[in-house]
Design a protein around this motif. Sequence first.
Motif, mmCIF file in Angstrom:
data_model
loop_
_atom_site.group_PDB
_atom_site.id
_atom_site.type_symbol
_atom_site.label_atom_id
_atom_site.label_comp_id
_atom_site.label_asym_id
_atom_site.label_seq_id
_atom_site.Cartn_x
_atom_site.Cartn_y
_atom_site.Cartn_z
ATOM 1 N N ASP A 72 0.834 -1.204 0.000
ATOM 2 C CA ASP A 72 0.000 0.000 0.000
ATOM 3 C C ASP A 72 0.866 1.250 0.000
ATOM 4 N N LEU A 73 1.907 1.250 0.810
ATOM 5 C CA LEU A 73 2.822 2.386 0.846
ATOM 6 C C LEU A 73 3.541 2.539 -0.491
ATOM 7 N N GLU A 74 3.970 1.428 -1.064
ATOM 8 C CA GLU A 74 4.683 1.465 -2.343
ATOM 9 C C GLU A 74 3.792 1.976 -3.472
ATOM 10 N N ASP A 75 2.511 1.621 -3.442
ATOM 11 C CA ASP A 75 1.587 2.052 -4.497
ATOM 12 C C ASP A 75 1.520 3.567 -4.623
ATOM 13 N N VAL A 76 1.641 4.269 -3.504
ATOM 14 C CA VAL A 76 1.589 5.729 -3.541
ATOM 15 C C VAL A 76 2.967 6.341 -3.253
ATOM 16 N N LYS A 77 3.986 5.471 -3.271
ATOM 17 C CA LYS A 77 5.384 5.887 -3.133
ATOM 18 C C LYS A 77 5.648 6.627 -1.810
ATOM 19 N N LEU A 78 5.176 6.013 -0.722
ATOM 20 C CA LEU A 78 5.401 6.543 0.616
ATOM 21 C C LEU A 78 6.374 5.656 1.373
ATOM 22 N N LYS A 79 7.183 6.272 2.216
ATOM 23 C CA LYS A 79 8.059 5.510 3.108
ATOM 24 C C LYS A 79 7.347 5.210 4.419
ATOM 25 N N SER A 80 6.437 6.115 4.815
ATOM 26 C CA SER A 80 5.751 5.985 6.091
ATOM 27 C C SER A 80 4.345 6.577 5.975
ATOM 28 N N ILE A 81 3.413 6.015 6.740
ATOM 29 C CA ILE A 81 2.055 6.557 6.773
ATOM 30 C C ILE A 81 2.074 7.983 7.318
ATOM 31 N N ASP A 82 3.077 8.329 8.103
ATOM 32 C CA ASP A 82 3.189 9.680 8.669
ATOM 33 C C ASP A 82 3.331 10.750 7.585
ATOM 34 N N ASP A 83 3.758 10.346 6.399
ATOM 35 C CA ASP A 83 3.932 11.288 5.289
ATOM 36 C C ASP A 83 2.667 11.437 4.442
ATOM 37 N N ALA A 84 1.638 10.679 4.779
ATOM 38 C CA ALA A 84 0.408 10.674 3.977
ATOM 39 C C ALA A 84 -0.643 11.596 4.571
ATOM 40 N N LEU A 85 -1.528 12.037 3.714
ATOM 41 C CA LEU A 85 -2.765 12.671 4.140
ATOM 42 C C LEU A 85 -3.810 11.570 4.016
ATOM 43 N N VAL A 86 -4.500 11.287 5.113
ATOM 44 C CA VAL A 86 -5.515 10.236 5.123
ATOM 45 C C VAL A 86 -6.881 10.919 5.161
ATOM 46 N N LEU A 87 -7.758 10.511 4.258
ATOM 47 C CA LEU A 87 -9.087 11.096 4.136
ATOM 48 C C LEU A 87 -10.126 9.985 4.032
ATOM 49 N N THR A 88 -11.345 10.308 4.419
ATOM 50 C CA THR A 88 -12.450 9.378 4.184
ATOM 51 C C THR A 88 -13.582 10.135 3.504
ATOM 52 N N LEU A 89 -14.297 9.422 2.645
ATOM 53 C CA LEU A 89 -15.427 10.002 1.935
ATOM 54 C C LEU A 89 -16.588 10.206 2.896
ATOM 55 N N MET A 90 -17.304 11.302 2.695
ATOM 56 C CA MET A 90 -18.451 11.590 3.542
ATOM 57 C C MET A 90 -19.742 11.525 2.733
ATOM 58 N N VAL A 91 -20.819 11.244 3.428
ATOM 59 C CA VAL A 91 -22.161 11.340 2.880
ATOM 60 C C VAL A 91 -22.847 12.429 3.684
ATOM 61 N N VAL A 92 -23.351 13.453 2.982
ATOM 62 C CA VAL A 92 -23.995 14.580 3.652
ATOM 63 C C VAL A 92 -25.434 14.672 3.138
ATOM 64 N N PRO A 93 -26.349 13.949 3.804
ATOM 65 C CA PRO A 93 -27.756 14.002 3.403
ATOM 66 C C PRO A 93 -28.421 15.273 3.941
ATOM 67 N N GLN A 94 -29.687 15.460 3.624
ATOM 68 C CA GLN A 94 -30.402 16.647 4.096
ATOM 69 C C GLN A 94 -30.470 16.693 5.614
ATOM 70 N N SER A 95 -30.642 15.565 6.240
ATOM 71 C CA SER A 95 -30.693 15.512 7.698
ATOM 72 C C SER A 95 -29.262 15.526 8.245
ATOM 73 N N LEU A 96 -28.868 16.617 8.862
ATOM 74 C CA LEU A 96 -27.490 16.752 9.340
ATOM 75 C C LEU A 96 -27.119 15.679 10.359
ATOM 76 N N SER A 97 -28.089 15.148 11.075
ATOM 77 C CA SER A 97 -27.780 14.102 12.054
ATOM 78 C C SER A 97 -27.338 12.808 11.365
ATOM 79 N N SER A 98 -27.538 12.703 10.072
ATOM 80 C CA SER A 98 -27.152 11.499 9.327
ATOM 81 C C SER A 98 -25.842 11.657 8.559
#
Length: 144
Positions: A78-104
């Motif tokens: 996984d590190l090699e695929d994005v040419k990283l030596k360490s996870i510390d050098d990565a920006l980690v993000l997750t996709l969000m779902v933002v429906p009309q109801s903010l509580s969801s």
Amino acid sequence: MLLKTRLFGEIDVKDEEVIYFTKPILGFDNCREYLLMQNESIFPTFWLQSINDPNLAFPVVSPFSVDDNYSINLQSPDLEDVKLKSIDDALVLTLMVVPQSLSSIRTNLRAPIIYNPENRIAKQLILYDEKYPIHYYVLDSSNN
């Protein structure tokens, strides 16, 4: 290149801003090039704007900002695929779902994106650790 987007209007895209995914985000096979956008007036403040489909933009968030106990262990491939030596050098993000109801409002902690800002290569991972839910409700106080 000038890109006409649904959310951000016209954007002048420079080659040095383009993020290249080694594999497409799940379910979006025709989109591998994105911009990481920041917009102070929209929650969350980061968006992945597709260059391949100007109508497609994903809100994204750092999983560390929504779950204080979040951590991932990456394998060497996984590190090699994005040419990283360490996870510390990565920006980690997750996709969000933002429906009309903010509580969801939710994010998928089991499928993070690792991004190497040095070379602008990214990859979505699928974690097999079931301690992280696919639907993590950001505003749910029981998560904390």
